[in-house]
Every structure is written in structure tokens, then in C-alpha cells.
Design a protein around this motif. Structure first.
Motif, mmCIF file in Angstrom:
data_model
loop_
_atom_site.group_PDB
_atom_site.id
_atom_site.type_symbol
_atom_site.label_atom_id
_atom_site.label_comp_id
_atom_site.label_asym_id
_atom_site.label_seq_id
_atom_site.Cartn_x
_atom_site.Cartn_y
_atom_site.Cartn_z
ATOM 1 N N ASP A 206 -10.131 -1.981 -13.820
ATOM 2 C CA ASP A 206 -10.425 -2.516 -15.149
ATOM 3 C C ASP A 206 -10.662 -1.425 -16.178
ATOM 4 O O ASP A 206 -10.919 -1.722 -17.340
ATOM 5 N N GLU A 207 -10.587 -0.176 -15.772
ATOM 6 C CA GLU A 207 -10.932 0.905 -16.686
ATOM 7 C C GLU A 207 -9.841 1.140 -17.727
ATOM 8 O O GLU A 207 -8.653 0.954 -17.482
ATOM 9 N N GLU A 208 -10.292 1.546 -18.922
ATOM 10 C CA GLU A 208 -9.377 2.003 -19.967
ATOM 11 C C GLU A 208 -9.371 3.523 -19.936
ATOM 12 O O GLU A 208 -10.422 4.155 -19.968
ATOM 13 N N ILE A 209 -8.200 4.099 -19.827
ATOM 14 C CA ILE A 209 -8.078 5.548 -19.670
ATOM 15 C C ILE A 209 -7.656 6.164 -20.995
ATOM 16 O O ILE A 209 -6.552 5.928 -21.488
ATOM 17 N N ARG A 222 -2.849 15.293 -13.486
ATOM 18 C CA ARG A 222 -3.456 15.866 -12.284
ATOM 19 C C ARG A 222 -4.939 15.472 -12.202
ATOM 20 O O ARG A 222 -5.436 15.100 -11.123
ATOM 21 N N LYS A 223 -5.641 15.527 -13.330
ATOM 22 C CA LYS A 223 -7.055 15.117 -13.350
ATOM 23 C C LYS A 223 -7.184 13.623 -13.032
ATOM 24 O O LYS A 223 -8.095 13.209 -12.286
ATOM 25 N N LEU A 224 -6.279 12.826 -13.584
ATOM 26 C CA LEU A 224 -6.360 11.388 -13.349
ATOM 27 C C LEU A 224 -6.074 11.056 -11.889
ATOM 28 O O LEU A 224 -6.697 10.149 -11.320
ATOM 29 N N LYS A 225 -5.186 11.801 -11.269
ATOM 30 C CA LYS A 225 -4.897 11.552 -9.860
ATOM 31 C C LYS A 225 -6.107 11.902 -8.986
ATOM 32 O O LYS A 225 -6.383 11.220 -7.983
ATOM 33 N N ILE A 226 -6.842 12.939 -9.361
ATOM 34 C CA ILE A 226 -8.090 13.269 -8.651
ATOM 35 C C ILE A 226 -9.073 12.112 -8.773
ATOM 36 O O ILE A 226 -9.741 11.732 -7.810
ATOM 37 N N GLU A 246 -9.473 13.938 -22.156
ATOM 38 C CA GLU A 246 -9.175 14.874 -23.228
ATOM 39 C C GLU A 246 -9.960 16.181 -23.155
ATOM 40 O O GLU A 246 -9.588 17.155 -23.773
ATOM 41 N N PHE A 247 -11.040 16.203 -22.409
ATOM 42 C CA PHE A 247 -11.871 17.396 -22.328
ATOM 43 C C PHE A 247 -11.342 18.346 -21.260
ATOM 44 O O PHE A 247 -11.089 17.929 -20.131
ATOM 45 N N ALA A 248 -11.195 19.600 -21.625
ATOM 46 C CA ALA A 248 -10.624 20.597 -20.711
ATOM 47 C C ALA A 248 -11.490 20.781 -19.481
ATOM 48 O O ALA A 248 -12.718 20.944 -19.585
#
Length: 254
Positions: A206-209, A222-226, A246-248
Motif C-alpha cells: 500500500d506504500e506510495e514511493i 537499487r535502493k528500492l530493491k533493498i 530522493e535522499f542520497a
């Protein structure tokens, strides 16, 4: 002897040239005496696009406001008719040729949709693989990625998404999603705001990314796959409502 050989060779070349032009003239004369008979339509449907059928192609082939069938073959402008067919936004390429009996063969390749543009204040549209904006069709609905949000109004004002810098980046992101088996199955919708900032709507969860601008794609995915493979399995798929990429160097989840 050398001179005789050169003359002989030039004579042979001349005979061949005359013969070729004679054959062309004979063919054109034959075509002028023949009327267009049957029309065979071959639609490249390898991707199961059913936006156009054979009757639609026949309608697009109207020439000088008349039906092509029955017209004098020698007077039919093939290039003009091919161009007329290719002006349809669903058509990527068209080729037409004939035999000496007057039968026409028309080969048509359709564009492949990769996303559907949806909006509340007007008709929807499709994005093709090459960025072409296509209308929706009463004949067929393609199950593809959904694009929504204020930015789609800008997309629908151009013929090709690549005419806009933000549109070209959006196309790059769509192709990246489609080329990855996991993202192609998981991401259902891209909501694009007026500044071309993107939020992803997943198939599962249910999350909004909050993806932000369609840039640094490899790093963000890559971050989202983690997040999907290491965090959600531990805390549950419905634990978070918002994820920000969005944050590094970090993933912010609420």
C-alpha cells in the motif's frame, strides 16, 4: 586486341542497360493495362496489438477520394498511399507492392504501447515504444503501465514524448522498468506531478514511493530493491505508507 576487347565489353554493357530499361518500360506498360484486383493486408501483430484491423487499413488506402481496388495499377501512387497509412499514429511502417496481375500486397507494422496515459478532464492516450502519443481505441485495450498526474496534460499536447526533456526522461524510466522482470511485475502506475516528479504505485503493498525526478535511475531502483527484499520481509508488506528515495545514501520510510 585490347581495343577490341574494350569495345566488346562496352557493347555488352550497353545491351544490358537497354534490356533493363526495356523490361522496366514493358512492366510499366503492363501495369497501365491492369486494374487493381485483390488487396492482401498483412499486419505485423507479434505483440498482439489489435488497434487496427484489415478494414481500417483499407480505409486508410483511399486514393484520390476513390477506392484503390479497381483503379488502374499504373496510376496508383504507392508512395503516397504508404505515407497515408503511416500517418496513422498506430502505424510504425507500411510497404505496398504488386504483381503483374494487379494484386496488391500491403505489409503494416503497428506501434507497440508501453504505457497508458489517464486523466480526468479528457480522453486517455497511449505511449508507444518510440515515444509516439497514440489515442485509445474502441477495438482494443492494452494492459500496460499507467501514467497519471498533472504532467500528462503536457504529454498529450505533443506528438512524441521525446519532444519534451521531461518526457524523454520519463520514457527512459519506463524502458528501465520494462526491461527489469521484477519492476515490470511490481510497478503498476507512475503519478507525475506538474514538475515531473514521480511517485510509484506498486502492485503489491500500500506504500506510495516518492521517486522524485526520473534521474539517477540505477541508484534509486537499487535502493528500492533493498527495501523490498531486505526490509519489507522482516516488518511486513503493509507496514509503511510512504517511502522516499530522493535522499542520497538512504531510504526514508514512514
Amino acid at each position: 586486341m585490347k581495343l577490341k576487347f574494350q569495345i566488346s565489353r562496352e557493347i555488352r554493357i550497353g545491351i544490358v542497360v537497354v534490356a533493363v530499361f526495356g523490361l522496366i518500360a514493358f512492366t510499366e506498360r503492363m501495369k497501365g493495362d491492369v486494374s487493381v484486383g485483390s488487396i492482401q493486408i498483412n499486419i505485423d501483430n507479434i505483440h498482439e496489438n489489435h488497434f487496427l484491423d484489415e478494414d481500417d487499413i483499407i480505409d486508410l488506402m483511399q486514393w484520390n477520394h476513390e477506392n484503390v481496388k479497381g483503379a488502374s495499377l499504373g496510376k496508383v501512387d504507392f508512395r503516397e498511399i504508404e505515407s497515408r497509412i503511416e500517418k496513422d499514429p498506430f502505424v510504425q511502417d507500411a510497404e505496398m507492392y504488386s504483381d503483374l496481375k494487379g494484386n496488391l500486397m500491403v505489409s503494416v507494422i503497428l506501434r507497440r504501447p508501453v504505457a497508458r496515459i489517464v486523466r480526468n478532464d479528457g480522453p486517455d492516450g497511449y505511449l508507444a515504444e518510440d515515444g509516439t502519443i497514440m489515442p485509445v481505441s474502441d477495438k482494443f485495450t492494452s494492459r500496460v503501465l499507467i501514467i497519471s498526474g498533472p504532467f500528462v496534460g503536457q504529454l498529450l499536447k505533443v506528438r512524441n514524448a521525446n519532444e519534451l526533456e521531461e518526457g524523454a526522461r520519463l520514457m527512459e524510466m519506463i524502458h528501465a522498468i520494462r526491461q527489469d522482470e521484477f519492476w515490470n511485475a511490481q510497478i503498476a502506475q507512475l503519478h507525475v506531478d506538474g514538475k515531473a516528479r514521480i511517485s510509484l504505485m506498486p502492485q503489491v503493498g500500500d506504500e506510495e514511493i516518492e521517486f522524485g525526478k526520473p534521474e539517477n535511475l540505477e541508484t534509486k531502483f537499487r535502493k528500492l530493491k533493498i527495501f523490498y527484499k531486505e526490509i519489507l520481509p522482516r516488518v511486513g508488506w503493509n507496514r509503511y505508507k510512504r517511502v522516499n528515495l530522493e535522499f542520497a545514501g538512504q531510504i526514508v520510510a514512514e
